[in-house]
Design an enzyme around this catalytic site. Structure first.
Site, PDB file in Angstrom:
ATOM      1  N   GLU A  91      -8.109 -40.899 -19.132  1.00  0.00           N
ATOM      2  CA  GLU A  91      -8.578 -41.206 -20.478  1.00  0.00           C
ATOM      3  C   GLU A  91      -8.821 -39.932 -21.279  1.00  0.00           C
ATOM      4  O   GLU A  91      -9.231 -38.910 -20.727  1.00  0.00           O
ATOM      5  CB  GLU A  91      -9.946 -41.880 -20.407  1.00  0.00           C
ATOM      6  N   CYS A 104     -11.767 -34.907 -26.466  1.00  0.00           N
ATOM      7  CA  CYS A 104     -12.436 -34.855 -25.174  1.00  0.00           C
ATOM      8  C   CYS A 104     -11.387 -35.182 -24.118  1.00  0.00           C
ATOM      9  O   CYS A 104     -10.729 -36.223 -24.206  1.00  0.00           O
ATOM     10  CB  CYS A 104     -13.569 -35.879 -25.144  1.00  0.00           C
ATOM     11  N   CYS A 111     -13.283 -38.750  -9.688  1.00  0.00           N
ATOM     12  CA  CYS A 111     -14.181 -37.600  -9.585  1.00  0.00           C
ATOM     13  C   CYS A 111     -14.823 -37.631  -8.203  1.00  0.00           C
ATOM     14  O   CYS A 111     -15.148 -38.699  -7.684  1.00  0.00           O
ATOM     15  CB  CYS A 111     -15.254 -37.659 -10.661  1.00  0.00           C
ATOM     16  N   CYS A 115     -21.967 -38.725  -8.982  1.00  0.00           N
ATOM     17  CA  CYS A 115     -23.200 -38.958  -9.752  1.00  0.00           C
ATOM     18  C   CYS A 115     -23.414 -40.473  -9.829  1.00  0.00           C
ATOM     19  O   CYS A 115     -22.507 -41.219 -10.184  1.00  0.00           O
ATOM     20  CB  CYS A 115     -23.090 -38.346 -11.151  1.00  0.00           C
ATOM     21  N   CYS A 118     -22.477 -42.757 -12.995  1.00  0.00           N
ATOM     22  CA  CYS A 118     -21.239 -42.478 -13.726  1.00  0.00           C
ATOM     23  C   CYS A 118     -20.093 -43.346 -13.220  1.00  0.00           C
ATOM     24  O   CYS A 118     -19.923 -43.541 -12.015  1.00  0.00           O
ATOM     25  CB  CYS A 118     -20.891 -40.997 -13.569  1.00  0.00           C
ATOM     26  N   GLY A 160     -13.694 -36.544 -14.223  1.00  0.00           N
ATOM     27  CA  GLY A 160     -13.430 -35.459 -13.279  1.00  0.00           C
ATOM     28  C   GLY A 160     -14.411 -34.312 -13.400  1.00  0.00           C
ATOM     29  O   GLY A 160     -15.136 -34.180 -14.380  1.00  0.00           O
ATOM     30  N   GLU A 161     -14.459 -33.486 -12.363  1.00  0.00           N
ATOM     31  CA  GLU A 161     -15.278 -32.278 -12.390  1.00  0.00           C
ATOM     32  C   GLU A 161     -14.391 -31.117 -12.856  1.00  0.00           C
ATOM     33  O   GLU A 161     -13.501 -30.662 -12.133  1.00  0.00           O
ATOM     34  CB  GLU A 161     -15.887 -32.012 -11.006  1.00  0.00           C
ATOM     35  N   SER A 192     -17.764 -28.830 -19.570  1.00  0.00           N
ATOM     36  CA  SER A 192     -18.935 -29.442 -18.950  1.00  0.00           C
ATOM     37  C   SER A 192     -18.738 -29.487 -17.433  1.00  0.00           C
ATOM     38  O   SER A 192     -17.677 -29.879 -16.948  1.00  0.00           O
ATOM     39  CB  SER A 192     -19.106 -30.858 -19.502  1.00  0.00           C
ATOM     40  N   SER A 215     -24.478 -30.133 -16.394  1.00  0.00           N
ATOM     41  CA  SER A 215     -25.093 -31.456 -16.294  1.00  0.00           C
ATOM     42  C   SER A 215     -26.267 -31.407 -15.329  1.00  0.00           C
ATOM     43  O   SER A 215     -26.098 -31.497 -14.122  1.00  0.00           O
ATOM     44  CB  SER A 215     -24.052 -32.464 -15.793  1.00  0.00           C
ATOM     45  N   LEU A 216     -27.463 -31.279 -15.875  1.00  0.00           N
ATOM     46  CA  LEU A 216     -28.650 -31.093 -15.045  1.00  0.00           C
ATOM     47  C   LEU A 216     -29.221 -32.441 -14.584  1.00  0.00           C
ATOM     48  O   LEU A 216     -29.373 -32.692 -13.404  1.00  0.00           O
ATOM     49  CB  LEU A 216     -29.697 -30.318 -15.856  1.00  0.00           C
ATOM     50  N   HIS A 217     -29.558 -33.269 -15.553  1.00  0.00           N
ATOM     51  CA  HIS A 217     -29.996 -34.666 -15.340  1.00  0.00           C
ATOM     52  C   HIS A 217     -31.321 -34.841 -14.602  1.00  0.00           C
ATOM     53  O   HIS A 217     -31.820 -35.964 -14.480  1.00  0.00           O
ATOM     54  CB  HIS A 217     -28.921 -35.487 -14.617  1.00  0.00           C
ATOM     55  N   ASN A 291     -25.165 -44.515 -21.410  1.00  0.00           N
ATOM     56  CA  ASN A 291     -24.216 -45.525 -21.839  1.00  0.00           C
ATOM     57  C   ASN A 291     -24.042 -46.482 -20.654  1.00  0.00           C
ATOM     58  O   ASN A 291     -23.399 -46.109 -19.666  1.00  0.00           O
ATOM     59  CB  ASN A 291     -22.885 -44.805 -22.088  1.00  0.00           C
ATOM     60  N   CYS A 334     -17.157 -41.520 -19.920  1.00  0.00           N
ATOM     61  CA  CYS A 334     -16.184 -41.174 -18.884  1.00  0.00           C
ATOM     62  C   CYS A 334     -15.832 -42.322 -17.948  1.00  0.00           C
ATOM     63  O   CYS A 334     -16.694 -42.887 -17.304  1.00  0.00           O
ATOM     64  CB  CYS A 334     -16.724 -40.061 -18.011  1.00  0.00           C
TER      65      CYS A 334
HETATM   66  N1  SAH Z   1     -17.991 -33.423 -14.271  1.00  0.00           N
HETATM   67  C1  SAH Z   1     -18.444 -32.910 -15.549  1.00  0.00           C
HETATM   68  C2  SAH Z   1     -17.910 -33.715 -16.718  1.00  0.00           C
HETATM   69  C3  SAH Z   1     -18.432 -35.106 -16.680  1.00  0.00           C
HETATM   70  S1  SAH Z   1     -18.620 -36.080 -18.116  1.00  0.00           S
HETATM   71  C4  SAH Z   1     -19.960 -32.905 -15.578  1.00  0.00           C
HETATM   72  O1  SAH Z   1     -20.576 -33.415 -14.653  1.00  0.00           O
HETATM   73  O2  SAH Z   1     -20.522 -32.358 -16.523  1.00  0.00           O
HETATM   74  C5  SAH Z   1     -19.712 -35.327 -19.191  1.00  0.00           C
HETATM   75  C6  SAH Z   1     -21.162 -35.798 -19.144  1.00  0.00           C
HETATM   76  O3  SAH Z   1     -21.308 -37.222 -19.296  1.00  0.00           O
HETATM   77  C7  SAH Z   1     -21.848 -35.436 -17.858  1.00  0.00           C
HETATM   78  O4  SAH Z   1     -23.075 -34.847 -18.170  1.00  0.00           O
HETATM   79  C8  SAH Z   1     -22.021 -36.771 -17.199  1.00  0.00           C
HETATM   80  O5  SAH Z   1     -23.064 -36.773 -16.260  1.00  0.00           O
HETATM   81  C9  SAH Z   1     -22.280 -37.670 -18.379  1.00  0.00           C
HETATM   82  N2  SAH Z   1     -22.115 -39.113 -18.127  1.00  0.00           N
HETATM   83  C10 SAH Z   1     -21.418 -39.717 -17.159  1.00  0.00           C
HETATM   84  N3  SAH Z   1     -21.522 -41.066 -17.239  1.00  0.00           N
HETATM   85  C11 SAH Z   1     -22.310 -41.311 -18.311  1.00  0.00           C
HETATM   86  C12 SAH Z   1     -22.784 -42.504 -18.923  1.00  0.00           C
HETATM   87  N4  SAH Z   1     -22.453 -43.687 -18.468  1.00  0.00           N
HETATM   88  N5  SAH Z   1     -23.588 -42.393 -20.008  1.00  0.00           N
HETATM   89  C13 SAH Z   1     -23.904 -41.172 -20.504  1.00  0.00           C
HETATM   90  N6  SAH Z   1     -23.466 -40.016 -19.980  1.00  0.00           N
HETATM   91  C14 SAH Z   1     -22.688 -40.073 -18.888  1.00  0.00           C
END
Ligand code: SAH
Length: 353
Positions: A91, A104, A111, A115, A118, A160-161, A192, A215-217, A291, A334
């Protein structure tokens, strides 16, 4: 099967053209047609000798992916689902806002980071995308813009990473930034990453000016271990150290992304811990209200909860922004479109115009 034009380097293309008995400067013309004039077929390249066009068409293809699905959201966001030659799907998204035209792109099919919230990683990683597949996402989206409009920004935030595919990503980005590519500024590109310290250091050593988003989270090892399983191997403090090193080497402030999951990582103590983790750093926090993904147990916090969280982190002197969600109607997060279409078993027969 025909060779994907964008998987070849300009030098490889030159050598092939010479082998066919033509002068190598035609390579420059061909790439100008694709990058500048939006050609998607060789027969559009009117200033090439007819024999060369025919030879090219017999052996190469400008785009190797095909368009499996094109969805336009009411807010003007375009999402493409591209099918690769092996049938795998990726995508990519084009977002238009004010003067910005941002694409994007995805870097892998699936991936491997896992996470827990995701959609991209639910079935693991299948493979890295090739340089050509990375470039095709950008060019296909650019070709949707009205004539004369240019892409202004690129974010590597799709499936993907990103840093797991650094060896293809950087050469692809270099071609997009080159004056005879799209002439995109390195500072307009955001990569990212889930936070792979070794790869972050490698990227810093490459001396580019990309903006890095990590992506800390979660603000603590324990919470991050549960949300971002790869953290059990790398460790939050290693990730932060590598981000500091990226800032020192590149001079570019790092952004920390933080997906807000209701009741999981959006509590007052999480905001306080995030603030104290980052207060001594020149860093920026981008809060991403979740999301929702069908089948996963996570929810988006209320707007008030998001605001409270943001204010609390800001109170520690950290700069904070909240991401506006674009393209929700088209599953722009994603992996969501691919997953939904697969789940429904929708026949993806809409083909390229
Ligand atoms: N692998 C990379 C790129 C991933 S997508 C990374 O981890 O950064 C980019 C961002 O979207 C990441 O921070 C990911 O954690 C976040 N993300 C993934 N699924 C999501 C969702 N359903 N809602 C909001 N953000 C999401």
């Amino acid at each position: 099967m025909k060779r994907p034009l964008l998987d070849a380097s300009p030098d490889e293309l030159k050598a092939w053209i010479q082998d066919q008995g033509h002068p190598p400067f035609h390579a420059r013309q061909i790439l100008r047609w694709v990058f500048q004039h939006r050609a998607e077929r060789f027969d559009q390249m009117s200033d090439l000798p007819k024999t060369l066009r025919e030879q090219l068409d017999a052996e190469w293809t400008v785009f190797a992916t095909s368009l499996a699905h094109h969805h336009v959201s009411p807010d003007g966001t375009d999402k493409l689902l591209l099918e690769c030659t092996d049938g795998r799907r990726v995508e990519c998204v084009l977002m238009a806002e004010d003067d910005r035209r941002t694409v994007c792109i995805s870097t892998q099919v699936g991936c491997g980071m896992g996470c827990v919230f995701c959609a991209s990683g639910l079935k693991g990683v299948e493979r890295n995308l090739t340089r050509g597949e990375l470039l095709e996402q950008v060019l296909r989206l650019r070709n949707l813009l009205p004539p004369g409009e240019k892409l202004t920004n690129l974010v590597v935030m799709g499936m993907g990473e990103s840093l797991a595919n650094l060896d293809n990503l950087v050469p692809a980005l270099d071609r997009l930034c080159a004056p005879d590519g799209l002439g995109l500024g390195q500072r307009r590109i955001t990569i990212s990453t889930v936070g792979l310290p070794e790869k972050m250091r490698k990227l810093a050593d490459l001396d580019r000016q990309y903006h890095l988003a990590v992506s800390l989270h979660a603000p603590t090892e324990a919470l991050r271990n549960t949300l971002v399983p790869i953290n059990q191997r790398v460790g939050l403090s290693e990730v932060i150290e590598a981000a500091d090193a990226y800032f020192q080497k590149s001079g570019r402030q790092v952004t920390f992304e933080y997906v807000l999951l209701r009741g999981v990582n959006d509590r007052a103590e999480d905001a306080a811990a995030l603030g104290s983790l980052l207060e001594a750093r020149k860093a920026h926090v981008n809060l991403i209200p979740y999301n929702p993904v069908a089948g996963l147990p996570f929810e988006r916090p209320s707007p008030e909860a998001v605001r409270r969280f943001a204010d609390s982190v800001r109170a520690r002197g950290v700069s904070v922004s909240v991401r506006k969600t674009k393209g929700r109607e088209i599953d722009a997060a994603c992996g969501q479109l691919r997953r939904r279409l697969e789940g429904q078993g929708t026949p993806l027969s809409i083909s390229a115009p």
